[in-house]
Design a protein around this motif. Structure first.
Motif, PDB file in Angstrom:
ATOM      1  N   GLY A 150       0.813  -1.225   0.000  1.00  0.00           N
ATOM      2  CA  GLY A 150       0.000   0.000   0.000  1.00  0.00           C
ATOM      3  C   GLY A 150       0.839   1.264   0.000  1.00  0.00           C
ATOM      4  O   GLY A 150       0.319   2.365   0.183  1.00  0.00           O
ATOM      5  N   TYR A 151       2.135   1.121  -0.215  1.00  0.00           N
ATOM      6  CA  TYR A 151       3.014   2.305  -0.234  1.00  0.00           C
ATOM      7  C   TYR A 151       2.956   2.987  -1.591  1.00  0.00           C
ATOM      8  O   TYR A 151       2.709   2.346  -2.612  1.00  0.00           O
ATOM      9  CB  TYR A 151       4.462   1.897   0.038  1.00  0.00           C
ATOM     10  CG  TYR A 151       4.746   1.571   1.485  1.00  0.00           C
ATOM     11  CD1 TYR A 151       5.086   2.569   2.388  1.00  0.00           C
ATOM     12  CD2 TYR A 151       4.667   0.258   1.945  1.00  0.00           C
ATOM     13  CE1 TYR A 151       5.359   2.271   3.719  1.00  0.00           C
ATOM     14  CE2 TYR A 151       4.936  -0.052   3.281  1.00  0.00           C
ATOM     15  CZ  TYR A 151       5.283   0.967   4.153  1.00  0.00           C
ATOM     16  OH  TYR A 151       5.550   0.661   5.458  1.00  0.00           O
ATOM     17  N   SER A 152       3.216   4.294  -1.593  1.00  0.00           N
ATOM     18  CA  SER A 152       3.383   4.995  -2.859  1.00  0.00           C
ATOM     19  C   SER A 152       4.767   5.641  -2.907  1.00  0.00           C
ATOM     20  O   SER A 152       5.446   5.755  -1.878  1.00  0.00           O
ATOM     21  CB  SER A 152       2.267   6.021  -3.069  1.00  0.00           C
ATOM     22  OG  SER A 152       2.097   6.783  -1.909  1.00  0.00           O
ATOM     23  N   LEU A 153       5.135   6.049  -4.107  1.00  0.00           N
ATOM     24  CA  LEU A 153       6.465   6.601  -4.358  1.00  0.00           C
ATOM     25  C   LEU A 153       6.795   7.752  -3.395  1.00  0.00           C
ATOM     26  O   LEU A 153       5.977   8.640  -3.183  1.00  0.00           O
ATOM     27  CB  LEU A 153       6.487   7.114  -5.805  1.00  0.00           C
ATOM     28  CG  LEU A 153       7.853   7.407  -6.404  1.00  0.00           C
ATOM     29  CD1 LEU A 153       8.669   6.135  -6.501  1.00  0.00           C
ATOM     30  CD2 LEU A 153       7.699   8.041  -7.785  1.00  0.00           C
ATOM     31  N   GLY A 154       7.980   7.697  -2.807  1.00  0.00           N
ATOM     32  CA  GLY A 154       8.427   8.804  -1.957  1.00  0.00           C
ATOM     33  C   GLY A 154       8.037   8.695  -0.496  1.00  0.00           C
ATOM     34  O   GLY A 154       8.469   9.510   0.323  1.00  0.00           O
ATOM     35  N   GLN A 155       7.212   7.702  -0.160  1.00  0.00           N
ATOM     36  CA  GLN A 155       6.847   7.526   1.253  1.00  0.00           C
ATOM     37  C   GLN A 155       8.005   6.890   2.037  1.00  0.00           C
ATOM     38  O   GLN A 155       8.985   6.448   1.448  1.00  0.00           O
ATOM     39  CB  GLN A 155       5.618   6.618   1.365  1.00  0.00           C
ATOM     40  CG  GLN A 155       4.316   7.346   1.070  1.00  0.00           C
ATOM     41  CD  GLN A 155       3.112   6.461   1.371  1.00  0.00           C
ATOM     42  OE1 GLN A 155       3.112   5.262   1.064  1.00  0.00           O
ATOM     43  NE2 GLN A 155       2.085   7.040   1.949  1.00  0.00           N
ATOM     44  N   ILE A 156       7.855   6.837   3.339  1.00  0.00           N
ATOM     45  CA  ILE A 156       8.891   6.222   4.176  1.00  0.00           C
ATOM     46  C   ILE A 156       8.570   4.739   4.340  1.00  0.00           C
ATOM     47  O   ILE A 156       7.568   4.382   4.947  1.00  0.00           O
ATOM     48  CB  ILE A 156       8.937   6.893   5.566  1.00  0.00           C
ATOM     49  CG1 ILE A 156       9.208   8.389   5.416  1.00  0.00           C
ATOM     50  CG2 ILE A 156       9.993   6.229   6.454  1.00  0.00           C
ATOM     51  CD1 ILE A 156       9.010   9.186   6.700  1.00  0.00           C
ATOM     52  N   ARG A 157       9.407   3.890   3.732  1.00  0.00           N
ATOM     53  CA  ARG A 157       9.184   2.433   3.838  1.00  0.00           C
ATOM     54  C   ARG A 157       9.601   1.917   5.211  1.00  0.00           C
ATOM     55  O   ARG A 157       9.048   0.969   5.760  1.00  0.00           O
ATOM     56  CB  ARG A 157       9.969   1.764   2.688  1.00  0.00           C
ATOM     57  CG  ARG A 157      10.019   0.227   2.568  1.00  0.00           C
ATOM     58  CD  ARG A 157       8.671  -0.410   2.388  1.00  0.00           C
ATOM     59  NE  ARG A 157       8.150  -0.793   3.652  1.00  0.00           N
ATOM     60  CZ  ARG A 157       8.379  -1.957   4.270  1.00  0.00           C
ATOM     61  NH1 ARG A 157       9.087  -2.882   3.709  1.00  0.00           N
ATOM     62  NH2 ARG A 157       7.865  -2.213   5.452  1.00  0.00           N
ATOM     63  N   GLY A 158      10.622   2.535   5.760  1.00  0.00           N
ATOM     64  CA  GLY A 158      11.140   2.109   7.061  1.00  0.00           C
ATOM     65  C   GLY A 158      12.401   2.889   7.334  1.00  0.00           C
ATOM     66  O   GLY A 158      12.555   4.008   6.832  1.00  0.00           O
ATOM     67  N   ALA A 159      13.306   2.285   8.085  1.00  0.00           N
ATOM     68  CA  ALA A 159      14.539   3.000   8.388  1.00  0.00           C
ATOM     69  C   ALA A 159      15.674   2.027   8.646  1.00  0.00           C
ATOM     70  O   ALA A 159      15.465   0.873   9.007  1.00  0.00           O
ATOM     71  CB  ALA A 159      14.342   3.893   9.604  1.00  0.00           C
ATOM     72  N   LEU A 160      16.866   2.553   8.451  1.00  0.00           N
ATOM     73  CA  LEU A 160      18.076   1.824   8.825  1.00  0.00           C
ATOM     74  C   LEU A 160      18.425   2.304  10.228  1.00  0.00           C
ATOM     75  O   LEU A 160      18.537   3.501  10.473  1.00  0.00           O
ATOM     76  CB  LEU A 160      19.193   2.181   7.844  1.00  0.00           C
ATOM     77  CG  LEU A 160      20.597   1.727   8.220  1.00  0.00           C
ATOM     78  CD1 LEU A 160      20.676   0.218   8.287  1.00  0.00           C
ATOM     79  CD2 LEU A 160      21.605   2.248   7.196  1.00  0.00           C
ATOM     80  N   SER A 161      18.568   1.353  11.136  1.00  0.00           N
ATOM     81  CA  SER A 161      18.809   1.719  12.535  1.00  0.00           C
ATOM     82  C   SER A 161      20.167   1.188  12.987  1.00  0.00           C
ATOM     83  O   SER A 161      20.486   0.027  12.776  1.00  0.00           O
ATOM     84  CB  SER A 161      17.687   1.127  13.392  1.00  0.00           C
ATOM     85  OG  SER A 161      17.894   1.440  14.745  1.00  0.00           O
ATOM     86  N   VAL A 162      20.951   2.075  13.588  1.00  0.00           N
ATOM     87  CA  VAL A 162      22.308   1.720  14.025  1.00  0.00           C
ATOM     88  C   VAL A 162      22.430   1.942  15.529  1.00  0.00           C
ATOM     89  O   VAL A 162      21.944   2.938  16.065  1.00  0.00           O
ATOM     90  CB  VAL A 162      23.353   2.606  13.311  1.00  0.00           C
ATOM     91  CG1 VAL A 162      24.766   2.269  13.781  1.00  0.00           C
ATOM     92  CG2 VAL A 162      23.251   2.459  11.798  1.00  0.00           C
ATOM     93  N   LYS A 163      23.072   0.989  16.182  1.00  0.00           N
ATOM     94  CA  LYS A 163      23.303   1.103  17.624  1.00  0.00           C
ATOM     95  C   LYS A 163      24.787   0.925  17.853  1.00  0.00           C
ATOM     96  O   LYS A 163      25.351  -0.115  17.515  1.00  0.00           O
ATOM     97  CB  LYS A 163      22.535  -0.026  18.314  1.00  0.00           C
ATOM     98  CG  LYS A 163      22.010   0.342  19.666  1.00  0.00           C
ATOM     99  CD  LYS A 163      21.517  -0.893  20.364  1.00  0.00           C
ATOM    100  CE  LYS A 163      20.015  -0.869  20.538  1.00  0.00           C
ATOM    101  NZ  LYS A 163      19.593  -1.801  21.604  1.00  0.00           N
ATOM    102  N   ARG A 164      25.393   1.962  18.411  1.00  0.00           N
ATOM    103  CA  ARG A 164      26.854   1.988  18.484  1.00  0.00           C
ATOM    104  C   ARG A 164      27.308   2.148  19.930  1.00  0.00           C
ATOM    105  O   ARG A 164      27.100   3.209  20.536  1.00  0.00           O
ATOM    106  CB  ARG A 164      27.266   3.186  17.625  1.00  0.00           C
ATOM    107  CG  ARG A 164      28.688   3.351  17.432  1.00  0.00           C
ATOM    108  CD  ARG A 164      28.949   4.465  16.443  1.00  0.00           C
ATOM    109  NE  ARG A 164      30.370   4.738  16.486  1.00  0.00           N
ATOM    110  CZ  ARG A 164      31.022   5.544  15.690  1.00  0.00           C
ATOM    111  NH1 ARG A 164      30.372   6.205  14.768  1.00  0.00           N
ATOM    112  NH2 ARG A 164      32.308   5.719  15.812  1.00  0.00           N
ATOM    113  N   PRO A 165      27.914   1.111  20.517  1.00  0.00           N
ATOM    114  CA  PRO A 165      28.374   1.235  21.886  1.00  0.00           C
ATOM    115  C   PRO A 165      29.461   2.299  21.982  1.00  0.00           C
ATOM    116  O   PRO A 165      30.278   2.418  21.069  1.00  0.00           O
ATOM    117  CB  PRO A 165      28.964  -0.140  22.205  1.00  0.00           C
ATOM    118  CG  PRO A 165      28.695  -1.010  21.044  1.00  0.00           C
ATOM    119  CD  PRO A 165      28.264  -0.169  19.898  1.00  0.00           C
ATOM    120  N   LEU A 166      29.456   3.074  23.039  1.00  0.00           N
ATOM    121  CA  LEU A 166      30.472   4.145  23.163  1.00  0.00           C
ATOM    122  C   LEU A 166      31.528   3.769  24.176  1.00  0.00           C
ATOM    123  O   LEU A 166      31.300   2.957  25.042  1.00  0.00           O
ATOM    124  CB  LEU A 166      29.790   5.453  23.565  1.00  0.00           C
ATOM    125  CG  LEU A 166      28.863   6.054  22.506  1.00  0.00           C
ATOM    126  CD1 LEU A 166      28.157   7.288  23.057  1.00  0.00           C
ATOM    127  CD2 LEU A 166      29.625   6.418  21.241  1.00  0.00           C
TER     128      LEU A 166
END
Ligand code: HEC
Length: 192
Positions: free
Chosen positions: A176-192
């Motif tokens: 149900g997505y259309s062009l230019g919408q947000i499909r999801g995200a790349l998520s990064v978790k970085r220990p400091l």
């Protein structure tokens, strides 16, 4: 007078500590982008090539296996956590966001509605997890033309492909997505 000088000094120290912290955050974000973001255009390129050469059905493994594999390779190299998440998952087991990610994804939707470009939506923040500082970074993944053959309106998905997706993902919410919408995200978790 002495007291005023002390207050003044304290203010300067606080201001410069804040400036340093902001600089650290900028550096962390820049470095995280450099390590994590190149994976995204590689997946899109691979998807376009595979669909063009062999059709959409043959491209299922690009999203199912290649994308997670490329992220895992980069995660192994850096020692960071990296994955794709979405508010409407196809594979809930892999892509269900945690509460921090849900908040950022909801915020992305608001920012996009307010006219920000989806391609560059991102957030980076130091959070505390089990008492340890962690840098979290999240970047929106936009819907491009090639994505629509599997994530577009259900009725526009090729029947054989629709059947195949339905068989593998009975709880599929990623259509149900259309062009230019947000499909999801790349998520990064970085220990400091
Ligand atoms: C040929 C079909 C196909 C195409 C084309 C496709 N995907 Fe997918 N996508 C899938 C499948 C299958 C999954 C489930 C993967 C899994 O099992 O982890 C998926 C999962 C995802 C996920 C993980 C979150 C979720 O919903 O489970 C993201 C993010 C994603 N796709 C983005 C994209 C983007 C962006 C494009 C276009 C560049 C695209 N996909 C094109 C089939 C496709």
């Amino acid at each position: 007078m002495r007291q005023l000088t002390l207050i003044f000094l304290a203010l300067i120290t606080t201001a410069s500590a804040t400036a340093n912290a902001a600089q650290d955050l900028d550096a962390l974000k820049a470095d995280t982008r450099k390590q994590a973001l190149p994976v995204l255009p590689r997946v899109v390129g691979m998807m376009q090539e595979t669909v063009a050469a062999h059709g959409a059905m043959a491209a299922i493994p690009v999203c199912k296996e290649k994308a997670p594999l490329l992220l895992k390779e980069q995660a192994d190299k850096t020692g960071w956590g990296m994955r794709r998440v979405s508010l409407k998952t196809r594979n809930a087991e892999r892509g269900t966001p945690d509460s921090w990610e849900v908040r950022q994804l909801a915020d992305f939707n608001i920012r996009a509605a307010n006219g920000e470009k989806v391609e560059t939506l991102e957030t980076g923040e130091i959070v505390s997890e089990s008492g340890m500082p962690v840098y979290r970074y999240i970047r929106a993944i936009p819907v491009g033309t090639v994505c629509l053959s599997c994530h577009g309106a259900t009725e526009s998905i090729e029947p054989a492909l629709r059947t195949e997706l339905g068989r593998s993902y009975p709880n599929d919410r990623a259509t149900g997505y259309s062009l230019g919408q947000i499909r999801g995200a790349l998520s990064v978790k970085r220990p400091l």
